[in-house]
Scaffold this motif. Structure first.
Motif, mmCIF file in Angstrom:
data_model
loop_
_atom_site.group_PDB
_atom_site.id
_atom_site.type_symbol
_atom_site.label_atom_id
_atom_site.label_comp_id
_atom_site.label_asym_id
_atom_site.label_seq_id
_atom_site.Cartn_x
_atom_site.Cartn_y
_atom_site.Cartn_z
ATOM 1 N N GLY A 142 -0.211 -4.179 12.423
ATOM 2 C CA GLY A 142 -2.027 -4.053 12.503
ATOM 3 C C GLY A 142 -2.051 -5.092 10.930
ATOM 4 N N LEU A 143 -1.023 -4.539 9.250
ATOM 5 C CA LEU A 143 -1.757 -5.449 7.910
ATOM 6 C C LEU A 143 -0.747 -7.268 8.262
ATOM 7 C CD1 LEU A 143 -0.606 -2.550 5.971
ATOM 8 C CD2 LEU A 143 -2.683 -4.161 5.453
ATOM 9 N N LYS A 144 -0.107 -7.155 9.004
ATOM 10 C CA LYS A 144 0.497 -8.277 9.582
ATOM 11 C C LYS A 144 -0.286 -8.873 10.199
ATOM 12 C CE LYS A 144 6.044 -7.662 9.268
ATOM 13 N NZ LYS A 144 6.808 -7.563 10.571
ATOM 14 N N LYS A 145 -0.713 -8.580 11.712
ATOM 15 C CA LYS A 145 -2.004 -9.430 12.250
ATOM 16 C C LYS A 145 -3.132 -9.467 11.001
ATOM 17 C CE LYS A 145 -0.333 -9.268 16.070
ATOM 18 N NZ LYS A 145 0.710 -10.948 16.753
ATOM 19 N N ILE A 146 -3.338 -8.813 10.168
ATOM 20 C CA ILE A 146 -4.466 -9.361 9.526
ATOM 21 C C ILE A 146 -4.177 -9.995 8.059
ATOM 22 C CG2 ILE A 146 -5.899 -8.408 7.506
ATOM 23 C CD1 ILE A 146 -5.834 -5.554 8.966
ATOM 24 N N ILE A 147 -3.044 -9.831 7.931
ATOM 25 C CA ILE A 147 -2.556 -11.622 6.863
ATOM 26 C C ILE A 147 -2.838 -12.932 7.548
ATOM 27 C CG2 ILE A 147 -0.447 -11.907 5.772
ATOM 28 C CD1 ILE A 147 -0.386 -9.516 4.694
ATOM 29 N N GLU A 148 -2.376 -13.006 8.952
ATOM 30 C CA GLU A 148 -2.337 -14.202 9.985
ATOM 31 C C GLU A 148 -3.494 -14.653 9.376
ATOM 32 O OE1 GLU A 148 -0.130 -13.940 13.748
ATOM 33 O OE2 GLU A 148 1.431 -13.377 12.867
ATOM 34 N N ALA A 149 -4.561 -13.323 10.349
ATOM 35 C CA ALA A 149 -5.818 -13.947 10.377
ATOM 36 C C ALA A 149 -6.400 -14.787 8.979
ATOM 37 C CB ALA A 149 -6.454 -12.518 10.228
ATOM 38 N N ARG A 150 -6.111 -14.115 7.574
ATOM 39 C CA ARG A 150 -6.338 -14.173 6.601
ATOM 40 C C ARG A 150 -5.942 -15.691 6.413
ATOM 41 N NH1 ARG A 150 -5.115 -11.016 1.051
ATOM 42 N NH2 ARG A 150 -2.812 -11.626 1.996
ATOM 43 N N GLU A 151 -4.227 -15.782 6.528
ATOM 44 C CA GLU A 151 -4.325 -17.583 6.877
ATOM 45 C C GLU A 151 -5.112 -18.336 7.434
ATOM 46 O OE1 GLU A 151 -2.428 -18.472 3.835
ATOM 47 O OE2 GLU A 151 -2.284 -15.524 3.466
ATOM 48 N N ASN A 178 -4.007 11.176 1.862
ATOM 49 C CA ASN A 178 -3.154 11.375 1.742
ATOM 50 C C ASN A 178 -2.154 11.023 2.784
ATOM 51 O OD1 ASN A 178 -4.260 13.016 -0.356
ATOM 52 N ND2 ASN A 178 -5.028 14.933 0.871
ATOM 53 N N SER A 179 -1.621 10.734 3.290
ATOM 54 C CA SER A 179 -0.627 10.395 4.378
ATOM 55 C C SER A 179 0.991 11.260 3.503
ATOM 56 C CB SER A 179 -0.343 8.884 4.471
ATOM 57 O OG SER A 179 -0.817 8.379 5.150
ATOM 58 N N ASP A 180 1.461 11.428 4.479
ATOM 59 C CA ASP A 180 3.036 12.314 4.139
ATOM 60 C C ASP A 180 4.267 11.450 4.922
ATOM 61 O OD1 ASP A 180 2.707 12.797 6.642
ATOM 62 O OD2 ASP A 180 2.301 15.463 6.245
ATOM 63 N N ASP A 181 3.681 10.456 5.376
ATOM 64 C CA ASP A 181 4.703 9.506 6.085
ATOM 65 C C ASP A 181 4.643 8.059 4.841
ATOM 66 O OD1 ASP A 181 2.801 8.394 6.527
ATOM 67 O OD2 ASP A 181 3.161 7.883 8.548
ATOM 68 N N ARG A 182 5.120 7.141 5.347
ATOM 69 C CA ARG A 182 5.670 6.032 4.943
ATOM 70 C C ARG A 182 4.261 5.070 4.432
ATOM 71 N NH1 ARG A 182 8.963 2.799 6.475
ATOM 72 N NH2 ARG A 182 9.484 1.922 4.980
ATOM 73 N N THR A 183 3.554 5.953 5.036
ATOM 74 C CA THR A 183 1.980 4.788 5.301
ATOM 75 C C THR A 183 1.835 3.972 3.645
ATOM 76 O OG1 THR A 183 0.821 6.358 6.938
ATOM 77 C CG2 THR A 183 -0.520 4.810 5.449
ATOM 78 N N ALA A 184 1.547 4.125 2.784
ATOM 79 C CA ALA A 184 1.440 4.136 1.901
ATOM 80 C C ALA A 184 2.260 2.866 1.301
ATOM 81 C CB ALA A 184 1.534 4.859 0.393
ATOM 82 N N GLU A 185 4.333 3.268 1.546
ATOM 83 C CA GLU A 185 4.883 2.734 1.196
ATOM 84 C C GLU A 185 4.912 1.710 2.162
ATOM 85 O OE1 GLU A 185 9.420 2.674 1.543
ATOM 86 O OE2 GLU A 185 8.341 4.651 1.076
ATOM 87 N N ILE A 186 4.874 0.881 3.475
ATOM 88 C CA ILE A 186 4.475 0.183 3.670
ATOM 89 C C ILE A 186 3.549 -0.718 3.708
ATOM 90 C CG2 ILE A 186 3.651 -1.077 6.212
ATOM 91 C CD1 ILE A 186 5.452 1.801 7.420
ATOM 92 N N ALA A 187 2.138 -0.427 3.617
ATOM 93 C CA ALA A 187 0.854 -0.750 2.678
ATOM 94 C C ALA A 187 1.555 -1.531 1.767
ATOM 95 C CB ALA A 187 -0.024 -0.099 2.821
ATOM 96 N N ALA A 188 1.873 -1.023 0.833
ATOM 97 C CA ALA A 188 1.790 -1.532 -0.588
ATOM 98 C C ALA A 188 2.797 -2.623 -0.687
ATOM 99 C CB ALA A 188 2.919 -0.803 -1.423
ATOM 100 N N GLU A 189 3.570 -3.095 0.647
ATOM 101 C CA GLU A 189 3.971 -4.542 0.638
ATOM 102 C C GLU A 189 2.997 -5.839 1.040
ATOM 103 O OE1 GLU A 189 7.942 -4.578 2.717
ATOM 104 O OE2 GLU A 189 7.589 -1.870 2.274
ATOM 105 N N PHE A 190 1.734 -5.028 1.791
ATOM 106 C CA PHE A 190 1.235 -5.882 2.377
ATOM 107 C C PHE A 190 -0.289 -6.563 1.792
ATOM 108 C CE2 PHE A 190 4.732 -5.338 5.314
ATOM 109 C CZ PHE A 190 5.026 -7.321 5.490
ATOM 110 N N ALA A 191 -0.552 -4.673 1.587
ATOM 111 C CA ALA A 191 -2.054 -4.968 1.017
ATOM 112 C C ALA A 191 -2.293 -5.199 -0.646
ATOM 113 C CB ALA A 191 -1.841 -3.116 1.469
ATOM 114 N N ASP A 192 -3.658 -5.938 -1.124
ATOM 115 C CA ASP A 192 -3.547 -6.346 -2.085
ATOM 116 C C ASP A 192 -4.262 -5.137 -3.261
ATOM 117 O OD1 ASP A 192 -3.964 -9.222 -2.036
ATOM 118 O OD2 ASP A 192 -5.366 -8.490 -0.780
ATOM 119 N N GLU A 193 -4.006 -3.706 -2.559
ATOM 120 C CA GLU A 193 -4.767 -2.846 -3.188
ATOM 121 C C GLU A 193 -4.600 -1.511 -2.287
ATOM 122 O OE1 GLU A 193 -7.951 -0.548 -6.555
ATOM 123 O OE2 GLU A 193 -8.098 -2.917 -5.692
ATOM 124 N N ILE A 194 -4.208 -0.657 -2.830
ATOM 125 C CA ILE A 194 -4.181 1.014 -2.194
ATOM 126 C C ILE A 194 -4.657 1.983 -3.206
ATOM 127 C CG2 ILE A 194 -2.528 2.586 -1.496
ATOM 128 C CD1 ILE A 194 -1.642 0.093 -0.324
#
Length: 92
Positions: A19-28, A47-63
């Motif tokens: 989802g984040l990759k597609k959003i970044i493509e659309a932003r470009e 309150n995710s207890d999986d890798r959601t925040a870790e993955i998002a941190a690579e692509f999102a401007d803010e968590i």
């Protein structure tokens, strides 16, 4: 016209990267046509207890980490961090 894209997320490890990759493509594409527009991506991590925040941190401007107990609360947490006047909400 500046845009804040807000993504509420809870345990979305399987889906958020694509989802984040597609959003970044659309932003470009948008910025290619309208270079004066500013677009930020905010993930409201509920309150995710999986890798959601870790993955998002690579692509999102803010968590934003939130313990809200409703989807409206999670969205509002993301909206409170938004810098721009147009808010777009996209599920992870």
């Amino acid at each position: 016209m500046n845009i804040s894209i807000i993504i509420p997320a809870k345990n979305e490890e399987k889906y958020i990267l694509n989802g984040l990759k597609k959003i970044i493509e659309a932003r470009e594409i948008l910025l290619g046509e309208f270079p004066f527009v500013k677009v930020e991506i905010i993930v409201a991590n509920n309150n995710s207890d999986d890798r959601t925040a870790e993955i998002a941190a690579e692509f999102a401007d803010e968590i934003i980490n939130t313990a809200a107990n409703s989807i409206a609360g999670v969205r509002n947490s993301g909206a409170s961090a938004a810098s721009y006047e147009i808010l777009v909400f996209i599920d992870a």
